[in-house]
Motif scaffolding. Structure first.
Motif, PDB file in Angstrom:
ATOM      1  N   GLN A  14      54.269  59.112  63.757  1.00  0.00           N
ATOM      2  CA  GLN A  14      52.831  58.503  63.524  1.00  0.00           C
ATOM      3  C   GLN A  14      51.491  58.761  63.662  1.00  0.00           C
ATOM      4  OE1 GLN A  14      54.194  55.787  60.819  1.00  0.00           O
ATOM      5  NE2 GLN A  14      52.180  55.382  61.000  1.00  0.00           N
ATOM      6  N   VAL A  15      51.064  58.734  64.836  1.00  0.00           N
ATOM      7  CA  VAL A  15      50.020  59.297  65.181  1.00  0.00           C
ATOM      8  C   VAL A  15      49.374  60.464  64.403  1.00  0.00           C
ATOM      9  CG1 VAL A  15      48.532  60.111  66.791  1.00  0.00           C
ATOM     10  CG2 VAL A  15      50.376  58.297  67.952  1.00  0.00           C
ATOM     11  N   ALA A  16      50.528  61.944  64.810  1.00  0.00           N
ATOM     12  CA  ALA A  16      49.759  62.755  63.882  1.00  0.00           C
ATOM     13  C   ALA A  16      49.826  62.747  62.491  1.00  0.00           C
ATOM     14  CB  ALA A  16      51.089  64.341  64.135  1.00  0.00           C
ATOM     15  N   ARG A  21      45.990  62.319  58.000  1.00  0.00           N
ATOM     16  CA  ARG A  21      45.379  61.586  55.989  1.00  0.00           C
ATOM     17  C   ARG A  21      43.965  61.145  56.566  1.00  0.00           C
ATOM     18  NH1 ARG A  21      50.660  57.216  56.596  1.00  0.00           N
ATOM     19  NH2 ARG A  21      52.282  58.861  55.310  1.00  0.00           N
ATOM     20  N   ALA A  22      43.516  61.171  57.829  1.00  0.00           N
ATOM     21  CA  ALA A  22      42.128  61.107  57.909  1.00  0.00           C
ATOM     22  C   ALA A  22      41.536  62.580  58.135  1.00  0.00           C
ATOM     23  CB  ALA A  22      41.746  60.319  59.446  1.00  0.00           C
ATOM     24  N   ASN A  23      41.919  63.532  57.450  1.00  0.00           N
ATOM     25  CA  ASN A  23      41.495  64.764  57.633  1.00  0.00           C
ATOM     26  C   ASN A  23      41.225  65.146  58.943  1.00  0.00           C
ATOM     27  OD1 ASN A  23      41.443  66.705  55.782  1.00  0.00           O
ATOM     28  ND2 ASN A  23      39.092  66.625  55.739  1.00  0.00           N
ATOM     29  N   ARG A  24      41.627  64.736  60.521  1.00  0.00           N
ATOM     30  CA  ARG A  24      41.646  65.262  61.177  1.00  0.00           C
ATOM     31  C   ARG A  24      42.567  66.246  61.790  1.00  0.00           C
ATOM     32  NH1 ARG A  24      40.058  59.965  64.971  1.00  0.00           N
ATOM     33  NH2 ARG A  24      40.069  61.207  66.816  1.00  0.00           N
ATOM     34  N   LEU A  25      42.500  67.343  61.169  1.00  0.00           N
ATOM     35  CA  LEU A  25      43.348  68.443  61.491  1.00  0.00           C
ATOM     36  C   LEU A  25      43.628  69.224  62.789  1.00  0.00           C
ATOM     37  CD1 LEU A  25      42.612  70.179  58.044  1.00  0.00           C
ATOM     38  CD2 LEU A  25      43.757  67.938  58.731  1.00  0.00           C
ATOM     39  N   VAL A  26      42.454  69.440  63.455  1.00  0.00           N
ATOM     40  CA  VAL A  26      42.734  69.864  64.779  1.00  0.00           C
ATOM     41  C   VAL A  26      43.863  68.870  65.830  1.00  0.00           C
ATOM     42  CG1 VAL A  26      42.214  70.240  67.722  1.00  0.00           C
ATOM     43  CG2 VAL A  26      40.405  70.978  64.592  1.00  0.00           C
ATOM     44  N   GLN A  30      47.264  69.449  67.115  1.00  0.00           N
ATOM     45  CA  GLN A  30      47.851  69.204  68.555  1.00  0.00           C
ATOM     46  C   GLN A  30      48.975  68.270  68.871  1.00  0.00           C
ATOM     47  OE1 GLN A  30      44.363  67.930  70.554  1.00  0.00           O
ATOM     48  NE2 GLN A  30      43.144  69.853  70.223  1.00  0.00           N
ATOM     49  N   VAL A  31      49.034  66.913  67.915  1.00  0.00           N
ATOM     50  CA  VAL A  31      49.844  66.493  68.272  1.00  0.00           C
ATOM     51  C   VAL A  31      51.814  66.691  67.680  1.00  0.00           C
ATOM     52  CG1 VAL A  31      50.973  64.162  67.708  1.00  0.00           C
ATOM     53  CG2 VAL A  31      48.930  63.968  68.003  1.00  0.00           C
ATOM     54  N   TYR A  32      51.477  67.365  66.537  1.00  0.00           N
ATOM     55  CA  TYR A  32      53.187  68.596  66.357  1.00  0.00           C
ATOM     56  C   TYR A  32      52.999  69.095  67.032  1.00  0.00           C
ATOM     57  CZ  TYR A  32      51.514  66.773  61.018  1.00  0.00           C
ATOM     58  OH  TYR A  32      51.839  65.556  60.383  1.00  0.00           O
ATOM     59  N   ARG A  33      52.388  69.792  68.093  1.00  0.00           N
ATOM     60  CA  ARG A  33      52.576  71.355  68.776  1.00  0.00           C
ATOM     61  C   ARG A  33      53.056  70.715  69.937  1.00  0.00           C
ATOM     62  NH1 ARG A  33      51.918  76.207  66.852  1.00  0.00           N
ATOM     63  NH2 ARG A  33      50.809  76.347  65.309  1.00  0.00           N
ATOM     64  N   ALA A  53      48.173  74.050  57.635  1.00  0.00           N
ATOM     65  CA  ALA A  53      48.403  75.158  57.028  1.00  0.00           C
ATOM     66  C   ALA A  53      48.003  75.920  55.872  1.00  0.00           C
ATOM     67  CB  ALA A  53      49.568  76.787  58.229  1.00  0.00           C
ATOM     68  N   GLN A  54      48.989  75.253  54.854  1.00  0.00           N
ATOM     69  CA  GLN A  54      48.272  75.746  53.839  1.00  0.00           C
ATOM     70  C   GLN A  54      47.001  74.756  53.560  1.00  0.00           C
ATOM     71  OE1 GLN A  54      52.009  73.580  50.940  1.00  0.00           O
ATOM     72  NE2 GLN A  54      50.191  74.288  49.106  1.00  0.00           N
ATOM     73  N   GLN A  55      46.727  73.632  54.155  1.00  0.00           N
ATOM     74  CA  GLN A  55      45.686  73.123  53.905  1.00  0.00           C
ATOM     75  C   GLN A  55      44.557  73.713  53.975  1.00  0.00           C
ATOM     76  OE1 GLN A  55      45.860  69.271  55.679  1.00  0.00           O
ATOM     77  NE2 GLN A  55      43.472  68.402  54.586  1.00  0.00           N
ATOM     78  N   VAL A  56      44.031  74.604  55.529  1.00  0.00           N
ATOM     79  CA  VAL A  56      43.370  75.373  55.336  1.00  0.00           C
ATOM     80  C   VAL A  56      43.391  76.987  54.979  1.00  0.00           C
ATOM     81  CG1 VAL A  56      43.144  73.738  57.934  1.00  0.00           C
ATOM     82  CG2 VAL A  56      44.052  76.186  57.949  1.00  0.00           C
ATOM     83  N   GLY A  57      44.372  77.409  53.679  1.00  0.00           N
ATOM     84  CA  GLY A  57      44.630  78.154  52.976  1.00  0.00           C
ATOM     85  C   GLY A  57      45.283  79.424  53.935  1.00  0.00           C
ATOM     86  N   LYS A  58      46.078  79.156  54.984  1.00  0.00           N
ATOM     87  CA  LYS A  58      46.672  79.953  55.514  1.00  0.00           C
ATOM     88  C   LYS A  58      47.855  80.240  54.950  1.00  0.00           C
ATOM     89  CE  LYS A  58      44.371  79.527  60.226  1.00  0.00           C
ATOM     90  NZ  LYS A  58      44.162  79.270  61.144  1.00  0.00           N
TER      91      LYS A  58
END
Length: 533
Positions: A14-16, A21-26, A30-33, A53-58
């Protein structure tokens, strides 16, 4: 702490998602990992990293995460669907179709899936199958605009769109273009505008909005061609479009001149001219959030800086719960904490006699002092050339003390300079370089009260970004008719309160009605609380 229980996993996901959704990708990554460190190959965390990764073009990294998700959970609809979208974005159409088919087997009633599947088939030239997908999507959700417009565009491309539906699908393409542009997706917006024009070549507003989008993309020659098409079509509301187009063409001319001058400097080995560094200081008692300000001065500031950043470096200081920075459209926004000020003001308001009618708290030197001290210190670090302050004259001496060489402009949106104590104001204003009034009335009042400053006082009227309203304007004219309509409509937007002059406006409007009985006046805004004496 390692995640080991279902409850901990649910809370972490939920936190991740909230960060994502808030675009706080970093923070989201961190939470996903962290989840994967405790539960290796957790499918939701793998999928989340794929979407990041898709969102940042990787794209390659994204595909690896989606494939790993599917190894763990082959029945993951969202992983197959996202994999199809990823492959379609890279032009891998056969692979995209394969992924969509796997997703369809898992969830046969997904509107978004049928729409995207149809588009992949359309790109392969399989028009009949694509049309069938769009129709299936609309069967499930009849009001799906994306599927509807794709169906119309496919039928038009195949010569199967009936003439009576041309206007409808042209308008639908245009509206989706507007929504995509608002969302920041200029590439898709341009495609929608071009489709609208292809279906209905005389759709003036689509030519105009296409020009605006192309200009924002830096495609100036194409933008000029679109603007010229507007003028060639000779719309019924010619004056409006002519004025808008002339303003846009003049701006393009300035942009091209700047590029030419820069190129000449580079070719001649000369240093390019130093860019002006400008700062805006927002009112600390209004929590303005950019790039979507909701208050009038915040909106005005946002429109100012979007234009100024083309010629200079721009910083906007605005209040926040904690210090933070953000960049939008090249403008640096700095959020300055105001917690200490709020505590001090709450304390001062309880002191008997601290404030009175002649010396209200908003005129005090202590009013948001910590806020402006932080701003003034940062201005010194940033070495700004100009600072623009809204309404609060007590900020002037603080900024001047820490930034002796800076140019200070005070922008007055109210009558405080003619209402607060003269002696205090005169001392503050001696350190200002320019006083801007939003009307001749406000400016003349300041000049008369402070004659020594008369030459430094200038009126600058609040403008309106007409591009924000053009779509509504055109639709209104289409619904109500724009020809042979002599009635004028006036709009006031702001607090409906005596200190805003609402009563003066209403009294003046009575005189307008005597000469122009068909005129209408709309007042939009919250009702103020101050009494009218």
């Amino acid at each position: 702490m390692r995640i080991t229980t279902v409850t901990q996993l649910s809370e972490a996901l939920q936190v991740a998602l909230q960060y994502h959704r808030a675009n706080r990708l970093v923070e989201a990554e961190q939470v996903y990992r962290h989840i994967l460190a405790g539960i290796p190959n957790q499918p939701d965390a793998l999928y989340g990293l794929g979407m990041l990764a898709q969102q940042v073009g990787k794209y390659q990294t994204a595909e690896e995460f989606f494939n790993t998700t599917l190894l763990v959970n082959p029945e993951s609809f969202k992983a197959w669907f996202s994999l199809g979208n990823l492959r379609q974005a890279q032009g891998q159409l056969s692979e995209a179709v394969e992924a969509y088919q796997r997703a369809l087997a898992l969830q046969p009633n997904s509107v978004a899936l049928y729409n995207n599947f149809g588009y992949a088939l359309q790109q392969q030239g399989k028009w009949e199958n694509a049309i069938a997908c769009y129709q299936k999507a609309l069967e499930i959700q009849p009001n799906c605009a994306e599927a509807d417009v794709n169906l119309g565009n496919a039928l038009y491309a195949q010569g199967q769109l009936s003439q009576e539906k041309h206007a409808y699908y042209a308008a639908l393409n245009h509206d989706l273009g507007v929504s995509r542009k608002i969302g920041g997706d200029l590439k898709t917006a341009v495609a929608y505008y071009q489709k609208a024009i292809a279906i209905q070549p005389d759709l003036v507003n689509s030519h105009y909005t296409l020009g605006v989008a192309l200009q924002e993309q830096g495609k100036l020659d194409d933008a000029i061609a679109s603007y010229n098409n507007v003028l060639k079509l000779n719309p019924s509301n010619t004056v409006v479009y002519t004025t808008l187009v002339q303003n846009k063409l003049a701006r393009i001319d300035r942009e091209q001149n700047k590029l030419n001058n820069k190129l000449n400097h580079q070719l001649n080995g000369a240093d390019s001219k130093k860019r002006l560094k400008i700062a805006f200081v927002c009112q600390p008692f209004v929590m303005t959030s950019f790039p979507n300000p909701m208050d009038s001065i915040g909106i005005l500031t946002y429109e100012f800086v979007r234009l100024l950043v083309q010629d200079g470096d721009v910083i906007v200081y605005t209040p926040g719960e904690r210090f933070n920075t953000a960049t939008h459209d090249g403008v640096d926004y700095r959020y300055i904490p105001i917690g200490r000020d709020q505590k001090l003001l709450n304390y001062l308001e309880k002191i008997p006699g601290f404030q009175n009618q002649k010396r209200p708290i908003f005129g005090s030197q202590l009013y948001y002092l910590a806020y402006i001290l932080q701003v003034a210190n940062d201005l010194r670090k940033q070495q700004c050339d100009v600072v623009h302050i809204h309404n609060l004259s007590q900020f002037i001496p603080v900024i001047r003390a820490l930034n002796p060489g800076i140019k200070i402009a005070l922008h007055m949106h109210c009558e405080w300079l003619t209402q607060l104590e003269h002696k205090i104001l005169e001392k503050r204003l001696s350190k200002v370089d320019l006083v801007i009034g939003t009307s001749k009335y406000i400016t003349e009042g300041i000049r008369q009260r402070f004659p020594k400053l008369a030459e430094r006082c200038q009126p600058v009227f609040n403008g309106v970004n007409l591009d924000r309203f053009m779509n509504f304007y055109v639709k209104h004219n289409q619904q109500n008719g724009s020809k042979n309509n002599s009635a004028k409509r006036l709009l006031y937007v702001g607090r409906v309160s005596p200190e805003k002059g609402s009563h003066v406006l209403l009294e003046a409007f009575k005189k307008v009605l005597q000469r122009c009985p068909q005129t209408k006046l709309d007042l939009v805004g919250p009702v103020g609380a101050l009494p009218y004496d």
